[in-house]
Design an enzyme around this catalytic site. Structure first.
Site, PDB file in Angstrom:
ATOM      1  CG  HIS A  14      -1.765  -1.238   1.304  1.00  0.00           C
ATOM      2  ND1 HIS A  14      -1.494  -2.258   2.191  1.00  0.00           N
ATOM      3  CD2 HIS A  14      -2.833  -1.645   0.586  1.00  0.00           C
ATOM      4  CE1 HIS A  14      -2.380  -3.232   2.018  1.00  0.00           C
ATOM      5  NE2 HIS A  14      -3.194  -2.896   1.051  1.00  0.00           N
ATOM      6  CD  GLU A  43      -3.774   3.366  -2.842  1.00  0.00           C
ATOM      7  OE1 GLU A  43      -3.994   4.093  -3.831  1.00  0.00           O
ATOM      8  OE2 GLU A  43      -4.230   2.202  -2.743  1.00  0.00           O
ATOM      9  CB  CYS A  47      -5.160  -0.588  -9.874  1.00  0.00           C
ATOM     10  SG  CYS A  47      -5.950  -1.969  -9.049  1.00  0.00           S
TER      11      CYS A  47
END
Length: 356
Positions: free
Chosen positions: A122, A174, A242
């Site tokens: 992360h 993150e 992502c």
């Protein structure tokens, strides 16, 4: 502990015989069977279920890379190998690595001087990297390359004088790492309401970034609100959410309307797994987050004939197999895999662990 929605969606309320986008016809509910063939037929049908298996599911390239880094370090160097935070957000992965000599810590002050420590997938803030260097720790970075990309964008936007708006969830590792790249120039928004209340020094110099594991549809709504408020809003050339998160959401979306119930394999602290549960619920299908097969409750399956099954990007594939086996113990099951795309992404390992 399974996570479930408080919305009143009965698993038996799905419409029988709905046709999926690809032309397949989903098997109807017990209620539909009873209407057609009486109560006896309904009881018999309840023992026959179809599992619609989403694909892609389970591990992504960034997760596989992070786990492999720890595994190689355990082979190449004598344990313990320390890992700051969970390497990925899955209790089974963490327990397995712990059994092999990995030691998970919350902060670097728990790591002995000179020891090997891995930064999780992360990512971390620059202040954490600086502490590792100051302590003389042998640092191996397992940050997902797609998260590293977001960090680089944060530095670039802040350096040109923009206010950086990060779309994400407060407290997620993150988010903490990305915000640490430019704390004085970065603001976090979690909702459209946050955007409405947002004030910046210069509305013409605003850039945005997103956490990589968000729900695509909700993020789009927040981004639309930002664009409406800041006409000169700038952002990355390619999406920060992502590929693996997007693919798993699209794969679930392709089957959730045909399911009476959705099960998502993943741990409670897995952001991308939680987003899958929320996605199914928004589409009108009851959904539950389970760590493994032991989380499946008997009452969820009452009257259910079509089960959508997927797993977050940090959940091992074997856990999905275990859920299928557990459902098979309750009666006849047909497994139908619905694949929307094949993932071929692969990330190279850091130099520190590459085999000669």
């Amino acid at each position: 502990m399974p996570k479930h929605t408080d919305l009143d969606h009965s698993p038996g309320a799905a419409v029988a015989g709905r046709e999926s986008a690809d032309g397949e016809t989903a098997i109807g509910t017990t209620a539909g069977a009873e209407a057609a063939g009486g109560k006896a037929a309904g009881r018999e049908a309840a023992d026959r279920r179809t599992i619609l298996l989403a694909s892609p599911r389970s591990f992504c390239a960034g997760v596989e890379r992070a786990i492999e880094i720890v595994e190689l370090l355990l082979e190449q160097r004598r344990p313990p190998v320390y890992v700051r935070k969970q390497i990925v957000h899955n209790t089974h992965v963490v327990a397995d690595l712990e059994s092999r000599g990995a030691v998970f810590v919350e902060e670097l002050d728990e790591v002995p001087d000179g020891a090997t420590v891995v930064f999780s997938a992360h990512g971390v803030a620059p202040s954490v990297r600086a502490e590792g260097e100051r302590r003389g720790l042998d640092v191996v970075d397992a940050t997902c390359p797609l998260v590293t990309k977001v960090h680089a964008e944060a530095r670039r936007y802040a350096a040109r004088g923009d206010t950086v708006v990060l779309i994400g969830h407060a407290g997620h590792e993150e988010v903490e790492g990305t915000m640490g790249e430019a704390l004085d120039r970065t603001v976090l928004v979690e909702s459209v309401e946050d955007v409405a209340a947002l004030e910046v020094d210069d509305p013409d110099r605003v850039s945005y970034l997103t956490q990589t594991t968000l729900a695509v549809d909700e993020t789009t709504a927040i981004l639309d609100a930002l664009r409406d408020k800041f006409r000169n809003l700038r952002g990355p050339d390619s999406a920060d959410i992502c590929y693996a998160t997007t693919n798993r959401q699209e794969a679930l979306g392709a089957l959730s309307d045909d399911a009476d119930l959705v099960l998502v394999v993943g741990s409670e602290n897995s952001s991308n797994s939680r987003r899958l549960v929320e996605l199914a619920v928004r589409r009108g299908t009851p959904a539950y987050l389970i760590d493994d097969a032991t989380g499946v409750r008997e009452e969820w399956l009452d009257g259910v004939r079509v089960i959508g099954l997927t797993a977050g990007a940090s959940a091992p594939p074997r856990l999905v197999d275990g859920v299928i086996a557990a459902i098979r113990e309750r009666g006849e099951v047909e497994v139908v895999e619905r694949e929307i795309t094949q993932e071929t992404v692969h990330f190279t390992l850091p130099v520190a662990v590459r085999q000669p």
